[in-house]
Design a protein around this motif. Sequence first.
Motif, mmCIF file in Angstrom:
data_model
loop_
_atom_site.group_PDB
_atom_site.id
_atom_site.type_symbol
_atom_site.label_atom_id
_atom_site.label_comp_id
_atom_site.label_asym_id
_atom_site.label_seq_id
_atom_site.Cartn_x
_atom_site.Cartn_y
_atom_site.Cartn_z
ATOM 1 N N THR A 184 -33.778 -18.906 19.205
ATOM 2 C CA THR A 184 -35.078 -19.018 19.551
ATOM 3 C C THR A 184 -35.561 -17.778 20.383
ATOM 4 O OG1 THR A 184 -35.126 -21.445 19.629
ATOM 5 C CG2 THR A 184 -36.851 -20.478 20.742
ATOM 6 N N ALA A 185 -34.580 -17.291 21.222
ATOM 7 C CA ALA A 185 -34.923 -16.020 21.811
ATOM 8 C C ALA A 185 -34.832 -14.954 20.911
ATOM 9 C CB ALA A 185 -33.772 -15.761 23.059
ATOM 10 N N GLN A 193 -43.083 -8.301 19.491
ATOM 11 C CA GLN A 193 -43.066 -6.932 19.333
ATOM 12 C C GLN A 193 -44.463 -6.529 18.824
ATOM 13 O OE1 GLN A 193 -40.720 -4.784 20.308
ATOM 14 N NE2 GLN A 193 -39.814 -6.711 21.125
ATOM 15 N N GLY A 194 -44.711 -7.231 17.714
ATOM 16 C CA GLY A 194 -45.972 -7.101 17.003
ATOM 17 C C GLY A 194 -47.521 -7.408 17.857
ATOM 18 N N THR A 216 -42.201 -3.231 28.111
ATOM 19 C CA THR A 216 -41.624 -4.662 28.023
ATOM 20 C C THR A 216 -41.336 -4.930 26.740
ATOM 21 O OG1 THR A 216 -42.866 -5.208 29.663
ATOM 22 C CG2 THR A 216 -42.046 -7.018 28.632
ATOM 23 N N ALA A 217 -41.814 -4.478 25.746
ATOM 24 C CA ALA A 217 -41.509 -4.877 24.284
ATOM 25 C C ALA A 217 -40.046 -4.127 23.896
ATOM 26 C CB ALA A 217 -42.511 -4.503 23.427
ATOM 27 N N LEU A 218 -39.961 -3.040 24.312
ATOM 28 C CA LEU A 218 -39.007 -2.066 24.020
ATOM 29 C C LEU A 218 -37.730 -2.713 24.709
ATOM 30 C CD1 LEU A 218 -37.239 0.137 22.652
ATOM 31 C CD2 LEU A 218 -37.948 1.474 24.682
ATOM 32 N N ALA A 219 -37.779 -3.139 26.042
ATOM 33 C CA ALA A 219 -36.627 -3.639 26.741
ATOM 34 C C ALA A 219 -36.360 -5.019 26.441
ATOM 35 C CB ALA A 219 -37.209 -3.956 28.355
ATOM 36 N N ALA A 220 -37.103 -5.740 25.734
ATOM 37 C CA ALA A 220 -36.812 -6.974 25.329
ATOM 38 C C ALA A 220 -36.088 -6.870 23.999
ATOM 39 C CB ALA A 220 -38.059 -8.132 25.232
ATOM 40 N N LEU A 221 -36.330 -6.000 23.258
ATOM 41 C CA LEU A 221 -35.797 -5.710 21.835
ATOM 42 C C LEU A 221 -34.534 -5.080 22.001
ATOM 43 C CD1 LEU A 221 -36.556 -5.912 18.628
ATOM 44 C CD2 LEU A 221 -37.270 -3.365 18.853
ATOM 45 N N GLY A 226 -28.870 -5.814 21.441
ATOM 46 C CA GLY A 226 -27.497 -5.661 22.303
ATOM 47 C C GLY A 226 -26.754 -7.058 22.122
ATOM 48 N N ARG A 227 -27.478 -8.169 22.562
ATOM 49 C CA ARG A 227 -26.751 -9.571 22.691
ATOM 50 C C ARG A 227 -26.303 -9.871 21.089
ATOM 51 N NH1 ARG A 227 -29.603 -15.348 23.183
ATOM 52 N NH2 ARG A 227 -30.423 -14.567 21.399
#
Length: 255
Positions: A184-185, A193-194, A216-221, A226-227
């Motif tokens: 879900t994450a 992102q969009g 924030t969008a980039l950090a989350a991506l 990475g995960r």
Amino acid sequence: MALNNTYEARLVQQETAVGAGVQILLLALLGSAIGMGPAGWLTGLVFAIATWAMLSLALHRSRLRSFGPANRVTLGRATLVGGVTALVADSFQSSPPVTLFVGLTAVALILDGVDGKVARHTGTSTALGARFDMEVDAFLILVLSVYVSMSLGPWVLLIGAMRYAFVAAARVWPWLNAPLPPSTARKTVAAMQGVFLLLAASGFFPYAATFAVTATALAALVWSFGRDVLWLYRTSRTQRGARVTEVRELVTSGG
């Protein structure tokens, strides 16, 4: 039976041709509405032709007997993405009307949640449809990142390029092609992102807020990719270790 298959194949291919025609019609409407320049026209036409060619080839290889309602929704969304792409290309000469740009992009993002539901509701989910949906999503994010990068800087391009970098890396390290568990994450980060890029592109917010939203969008991506990469790497190592153990046991047992 052979004639029926040929007829069905032609019907499926005709739908992609209709999609290309609608794309050109949208470009004509945009051109008459805002006086779109050569860059926008050329980019939009290239997008239409490339989409038609790649989709036709994929349909031929998959031998789908019906294009399906979900793919029609995705094709409509691809048409809107083609319009957004043309506007972004044209923006290097003159900024597009904000209302038009935001409107086209917002509808394309909203429809992203429709095609999957249609596929599940009608029982027409296919591997090709899922890939088509993913490619349209990825390209829209790339185009939006190009547009936002013109005001915030080239670092924003990392958002649009990350998925394509992952695909390229998977050609070098095949373990990256392994299927990932549902998350879900991951879906949430992909969807945001969009939305965040559209907010940044709209020009409705001051520079600091626009920068914060995009960062924030980039950090989350980065966190999401990475995960997943870490999970794939650990899984591949575990599988390699298990295979080595099996071989050793076979050698030891004389099998």
